[in-house]
Design a protein around this motif. Structure first.
Motif, PDB file in Angstrom:
ATOM      1  N   ILE A  97      -5.305   0.898   4.638  1.00 50.86           N
ATOM      2  CA  ILE A  97      -5.386   0.397   2.471  1.00 50.86           C
ATOM      3  C   ILE A  97      -4.243  -0.593   1.954  1.00 50.86           C
ATOM      4  O   ILE A  97      -3.677  -0.913   2.950  1.00 50.86           O
ATOM      5  N   VAL A  98      -5.128  -1.781   1.292  1.00 49.09           N
ATOM      6  CA  VAL A  98      -4.315  -2.634   0.617  1.00 49.09           C
ATOM      7  C   VAL A  98      -3.898  -1.979  -0.779  1.00 49.09           C
ATOM      8  O   VAL A  98      -4.723  -1.859  -1.420  1.00 49.09           O
ATOM      9  N   ASN A  99      -2.892  -2.448  -0.954  1.00 52.65           N
ATOM     10  CA  ASN A  99      -2.456  -1.371  -2.254  1.00 52.65           C
ATOM     11  C   ASN A  99      -2.697  -3.234  -3.444  1.00 52.65           C
ATOM     12  O   ASN A  99      -3.082  -4.195  -3.132  1.00 52.65           O
ATOM     13  N   ASP A 100      -2.151  -2.497  -5.058  1.00 54.80           N
ATOM     14  CA  ASP A 100      -3.022  -3.081  -6.101  1.00 54.80           C
ATOM     15  C   ASP A 100      -1.942  -4.521  -6.070  1.00 54.80           C
ATOM     16  O   ASP A 100      -2.343  -5.435  -6.748  1.00 54.80           O
ATOM     17  N   LYS A 101      -1.078  -4.523  -5.460  1.00 55.46           N
ATOM     18  CA  LYS A 101      -0.017  -5.872  -5.222  1.00 55.46           C
ATOM     19  C   LYS A 101      -0.074  -6.834  -3.712  1.00 55.46           C
ATOM     20  O   LYS A 101      -0.198  -8.152  -3.872  1.00 55.46           O
ATOM     21  N   GLY A 102      -1.500  -6.627  -3.097  1.00 57.22           N
ATOM     22  CA  GLY A 102      -1.727  -6.972  -2.174  1.00 57.22           C
ATOM     23  C   GLY A 102      -1.353  -7.049  -1.054  1.00 57.22           C
ATOM     24  O   GLY A 102      -1.575  -8.309  -0.115  1.00 57.22           O
ATOM     25  N   ILE A 103      -0.789  -6.622  -0.296  1.00 56.82           N
ATOM     26  CA  ILE A 103       0.233  -5.805   0.482  1.00 56.82           C
ATOM     27  C   ILE A 103      -0.586  -4.919   1.553  1.00 56.82           C
ATOM     28  O   ILE A 103      -1.343  -3.354   0.536  1.00 56.82           O
ATOM     29  N   ALA A 104      -0.723  -5.489   1.921  1.00 62.78           N
ATOM     30  CA  ALA A 104      -1.498  -4.031   3.550  1.00 62.78           C
ATOM     31  C   ALA A 104      -0.720  -2.983   3.746  1.00 62.78           C
ATOM     32  O   ALA A 104       0.987  -3.526   4.157  1.00 62.78           O
ATOM     33  N   ILE A 105      -0.242  -2.239   3.315  1.00 61.22           N
ATOM     34  CA  ILE A 105       1.022  -1.052   4.022  1.00 61.22           C
ATOM     35  C   ILE A 105       0.575  -0.107   4.760  1.00 61.22           C
ATOM     36  O   ILE A 105       1.723   0.851   5.251  1.00 61.22           O
ATOM     37  N   GLY A 106      -0.761  -0.518   5.808  1.00 65.48           N
ATOM     38  CA  GLY A 106      -0.247   0.297   7.446  1.00 65.48           C
ATOM     39  C   GLY A 106      -0.514   1.136   7.233  1.00 65.48           C
ATOM     40  O   GLY A 106      -1.100   1.815   6.584  1.00 65.48           O
ATOM     41  N   GLU A 107      -1.251   1.158   8.644  1.00 62.55           N
ATOM     42  CA  GLU A 107      -2.546   2.036   8.792  1.00 62.55           C
ATOM     43  C   GLU A 107      -1.984   3.546   8.548  1.00 62.55           C
ATOM     44  O   GLU A 107      -2.565   5.283   8.690  1.00 62.55           O
ATOM     45  N   GLU A 108      -0.879   3.838   9.094  1.00 59.18           N
ATOM     46  CA  GLU A 108       0.098   4.748   9.030  1.00 59.18           C
ATOM     47  C   GLU A 108       0.268   5.481   7.515  1.00 59.18           C
ATOM     48  O   GLU A 108       0.472   6.655   8.296  1.00 59.18           O
ATOM     49  N   MET A 109      -0.429   4.975   6.929  1.00 55.71           N
ATOM     50  CA  MET A 109      -0.321   6.089   5.300  1.00 55.71           C
ATOM     51  C   MET A 109      -0.724   6.543   5.068  1.00 55.71           C
ATOM     52  O   MET A 109      -0.795   6.914   3.886  1.00 55.71           O
TER      53      MET A 109
END
Length: 303
Positions: A97-109
């Motif tokens: 996932i990449v969040n709405d701020k354009g940051i990939a939050i990591g596949e663990e999440m």
């Protein structure tokens, strides 16, 4: 038939998702989900921006959906002011996932957020199953919903076997692989994507806000080259050097403290030992990795 089953899962509110009209960027790496994931999301009234969604089979980025490989997706999410970005691996069984701020939050999440939504929607007391190398955030989810959590050896087949044994309805791995027994016993990025949108559809909160409510842990995945040695002696040596901790020997050696752990296991394809560690602070995780590497080198030098 599969899409019909997917869209008729009883814990997914399809109408609510459709009403949100989410804007989603999809990076399918020109792999198995190049057509299916955009089609399903358009069925859910999403505005879909496609990135690497053709059937060329040519990987335009590193196939692992890790944050460092998703820079283009991050850019596209910001460029289009999207609600979320989804990235798959080539065979489409893992979601990042990449969040709405354009940051990939990591596949663990991915599994963390999906499990949170599943238990919230169903009020199920079904056991949560994951592997030994997945994040402690899953322990937080299990505690939040008062359900048991069990960990298997690493590998999809091992997780599925434990899900069967524990009669679990949801499980998966920290690599972005979510398994929902109601659909089928296999990792599936399509069900993960819909579960994430279902979670998003419940409020005005953005994915970045939802993510911020989950406790923050810092995981590092590292490795060290080793000669041809009997690893059972190495694991014995490590246990002796960390006598104060609990440990699990079902898959290599996992050392377990309060709020931190390290999992050491051999690779089946390379002459290396993989080391994964996690704690509530980045410096503590780095220190733990360094300490274990030092002890491994010490063992090698002495033998």
């Amino acid at each position: 038939l599969f899409i019909n089953d997917l869209l008729n899962l009883n814990f997914i509110d399809i109408k609510r998702i459709k009403n949100k009209k989410f804007k989603v960027v999809i990076d399918a790496i020109n792999g198995a989900n190049y057509k299916l994931l955009p089609t399903i999301l358009r069925e859910l009234n999403c505005e879909v921006i496609e990135l690497y969604c053709n059937n060329s089979g040519k990987f335009e980025r590193n196939p692992e959906p890790l944050p460092e490989n998703l820079k283009k997706l991050e850019e596209k999410v910001l460029e289009h002011n999207a609600d979320i970005g989804f990235a798959c691996d080539p065979d489409g069984d893992r979601l990042s996932i990449v969040n709405d701020k354009g940051i990939a939050i990591g596949e663990e999440m991915t599994l963390v957020l999906c499990a949170d939504d599943y238990y919230n929607e169903t009020n199920s007391k079904s056991t949560l199953v994951t592997n030994l190398s997945s994040t402690m955030c899953l322990d937080y989810i299990a505690k939040k919903y008062n359900v048991a959590i069990f960990r298997s050896a690493v590998g999809e087949a091992n997780v599925i076997e434990m899900m069967k044994k524990k009669k679990s309805s949801i499980g998966g791995e920290g690599n972005g692989g979510v398994i929902v027994e109601d659909l089928h016993l296999g990792r599936d990025s399509l069900v993960a994507a819909i579960m994430i949108l279902n979670k998003l559809s419940k409020s005005l909160d953005k994915i970045s806000s939802i993510y911020s409510t989950i406790p923050k842990y810092y995981m590092i995945k590292s490795k060290i080259s080793i000669p041809d040695i009997d690893l059972s002696f190495l694991y014995k040596f490590l246990k002796e050097n960390y006598p104060e901790v609990a440990y699990d020997e079902r898959d290599g050696l996992k050392l377990i403290w309060n709020n931190q752990w390290a999992h050491i296991r051999n690779s089946n394809t390379e002459p290396i030992v993989r080391i994964i560690a996690e704690s509530e602070r980045l410096d503590k995780t780095n220190s733990l990795i360094s300490s274990i590497k030092e002890n491994i080198n010490k063992f090698i030098n002495e033998n």
